[in-house]
Scaffold this motif. Structure first.
Motif, PDB file in Angstrom:
ATOM      1  N   LYS A 184       0.720  -1.181   0.058  1.00  0.00           N
ATOM      2  CA  LYS A 184       0.132  -0.056  -0.108  1.00  0.00           C
ATOM      3  C   LYS A 184       0.875   1.218  -0.095  1.00  0.00           C
ATOM      4  N   CYS A 185       1.948   1.306  -0.542  1.00  0.00           N
ATOM      5  CA  CYS A 185       3.117   2.316  -0.403  1.00  0.00           C
ATOM      6  C   CYS A 185       3.692   2.450  -1.916  1.00  0.00           C
ATOM      7  N   VAL A 186       3.633   3.933  -2.438  1.00  0.00           N
ATOM      8  CA  VAL A 186       4.289   4.260  -3.388  1.00  0.00           C
ATOM      9  C   VAL A 186       5.769   4.119  -3.378  1.00  0.00           C
ATOM     10  N   ASN A 191      11.176   2.430  -4.523  1.00  0.00           N
ATOM     11  CA  ASN A 191      12.443   2.149  -4.109  1.00  0.00           C
ATOM     12  C   ASN A 191      12.726   0.883  -3.689  1.00  0.00           C
ATOM     13  N   THR A 192      12.200   0.029  -3.533  1.00  0.00           N
ATOM     14  CA  THR A 192      12.609  -1.505  -3.199  1.00  0.00           C
ATOM     15  C   THR A 192      12.352  -2.457  -4.423  1.00  0.00           C
ATOM     16  N   PRO A 240       1.649  10.959  -5.837  1.00  0.00           N
ATOM     17  CA  PRO A 240       1.328  11.339  -4.208  1.00  0.00           C
ATOM     18  C   PRO A 240       1.172   9.851  -3.534  1.00  0.00           C
ATOM     19  N   CYS A 241       0.953   9.905  -2.386  1.00  0.00           N
ATOM     20  CA  CYS A 241       0.886   8.683  -1.529  1.00  0.00           C
ATOM     21  C   CYS A 241      -0.486   8.059  -1.952  1.00  0.00           C
ATOM     22  N   LEU A 242      -0.849   6.845  -1.805  1.00  0.00           N
ATOM     23  CA  LEU A 242      -1.827   6.136  -1.801  1.00  0.00           C
ATOM     24  C   LEU A 242      -2.869   6.452  -0.886  1.00  0.00           C
ATOM     25  N   GLU A 243      -3.954   6.738  -1.121  1.00  0.00           N
ATOM     26  CA  GLU A 243      -5.074   7.003  -0.029  1.00  0.00           C
ATOM     27  C   GLU A 243      -4.957   5.821   1.226  1.00  0.00           C
ATOM     28  N   ILE A 244      -4.740   4.880   0.806  1.00  0.00           N
ATOM     29  CA  ILE A 244      -4.825   3.687   1.757  1.00  0.00           C
ATOM     30  C   ILE A 244      -3.385   3.521   2.505  1.00  0.00           C
ATOM     31  N   CYS A 245      -2.505   4.312   2.003  1.00  0.00           N
ATOM     32  CA  CYS A 245      -1.172   4.002   2.805  1.00  0.00           C
ATOM     33  C   CYS A 245      -1.057   4.369   4.069  1.00  0.00           C
ATOM     34  N   PRO A 246      -0.667   3.188   5.161  1.00  0.00           N
ATOM     35  CA  PRO A 246      -0.728   3.463   6.614  1.00  0.00           C
ATOM     36  C   PRO A 246       0.134   4.815   6.911  1.00  0.00           C
ATOM     37  N   ASN A 247       1.314   4.951   6.126  1.00  0.00           N
ATOM     38  CA  ASN A 247       1.951   6.326   6.856  1.00  0.00           C
ATOM     39  C   ASN A 247       1.304   7.489   6.416  1.00  0.00           C
ATOM     40  N   SER A 248       0.461   7.554   5.157  1.00  0.00           N
ATOM     41  CA  SER A 248      -0.069   8.546   4.658  1.00  0.00           C
ATOM     42  C   SER A 248      -1.328   9.015   5.633  1.00  0.00           C
ATOM     43  N   PRO A 264       6.835  11.012   0.842  1.00  0.00           N
ATOM     44  CA  PRO A 264       8.018  11.420   1.036  1.00  0.00           C
ATOM     45  C   PRO A 264       8.987  10.554   0.684  1.00  0.00           C
ATOM     46  N   LYS A 265       8.661   9.251   0.458  1.00  0.00           N
ATOM     47  CA  LYS A 265       9.589   8.240   0.105  1.00  0.00           C
ATOM     48  C   LYS A 265       9.920   8.014  -1.406  1.00  0.00           C
ATOM     49  N   ALA A 266       8.984   8.613  -2.251  1.00  0.00           N
ATOM     50  CA  ALA A 266       8.984   8.446  -3.659  1.00  0.00           C
ATOM     51  C   ALA A 266      10.129   9.200  -4.292  1.00  0.00           C
TER      52      ALA A 266
END
Length: 266
Positions: A184-186, A191-192, A240-248, A264-266
């Protein structure tokens, strides 16, 4: 003149009803009744939906465990969760305390550690130059589609357009990337997975690769034999971050800043 009355009543609409006609005369009136002696119920069977979810086999589990072990060594930490869920947590941990470039470099080291060094060098030296790199691109596409579904989900080899104007069956289309959907993370995707895989394929095997993840439907298009654009021209790095991203979600809970929606990690 006597009036004729024909009130018609049918209790059920059936495919093959058994009808009994009652006809009688009462005060110059006639009535016809349509009655059913048996009642039939037609039940429709639920339509079975074919699942496209990939079911891993024994070999896939070996790939998963090997990949996770290499990631754990690089991250210096392991999750208590088994299987794929634990892998995603380790991927999250890999990004903690590292810049984007450091995370990408760590992921490249993980990919390199999965292959015998001599195999990579021989492929780059002997296979990659054949037919302008087209043979190597086609081979890698087929191996990717066969061996990486445990990580990404169902995928197929498809045709892609090359820079010279020709087309080649050196693409891999991932229907719905499991790695992106579960993380759930852009930032984790870029980056990985995207950037390190592109770097590894070119530097380690001599095969250019462009990966085009779609953050709307979680699909992804691999284009082996195609160079990726410069970072400033790559639109996926500006997502941008996904709406379901826990960090977002956590950032939005503690700030009203509109910039919080950017990953911030993209």
């Amino acid at each position: 003149m006597a009036l004729l009355h024909f009130p018609l009543s049918c209790s059920n609409r059936l495919l093959h009803p058994k009808l009994e006609l009652l006809l009688y005369n009462q005060n110059h009136g006639f009535r016809v009744s349509c009655l059913s002696q048996s009642q039939t119920t037609i039940k429709s069977k639920p339509v079975e939906r074919l699942s496209t979810e990939y079911k891993p086999n024994v070999l896939d589990n070996l790939f998963l465990n090997s990949f996770r072990n290499k990631m754990v060594q690089e991250a210096g930490w392991d999750s208590g969760k088994p299987g794929y869920d634990g892998l995603i947590e380790v991927a999250n941990r890999l990004m903690i305390g590292r810049s984007n470039s450091e995370t990408t470099e760590a992921a490249v080291r993980i990919l390199r550690s999965l292959f015998p060094p001599l195999l990579l060098e021989l492929y780059k030296l002997l296979i990659a130059p054949i037919a302008g790199g087209k043979v190597a691109a086609v081979m890698v596409a087929r191996v990717t589609a066969l061996s990486c579904q445990w990580l990404m989900g169902p995928c197929t080899v498809n045709s892609v357009d090359l820079p010279d104007g020709s087309s080649l069956m050196s693409g891999v289309f991932v229907e719905r990337c499991k790695y992106l959907e579960e993380s759930k993370c852009v930032g984790i995707c870029i980056n990985t997975c995207k950037l390190p895989t592109q770097t590894f394929m070119k530097a380690g095997m001599g095969v250019p690769l462009l990966m085009e993840p779609n953050f709307s439907d979680y699909s992804c298009q691999f284009k082996f034999g195609v160079l990726p654009p410069l970072p400033e021209d790559d639109i996926t790095l500006k997502e941008p971050c996904l709406e379901i991203c826990p960090n977002s979600i956590r950032r939005k809970q503690v700030t009203d800043n509109m910039e919080a929606s950017k990953c911030p990690k993209a």
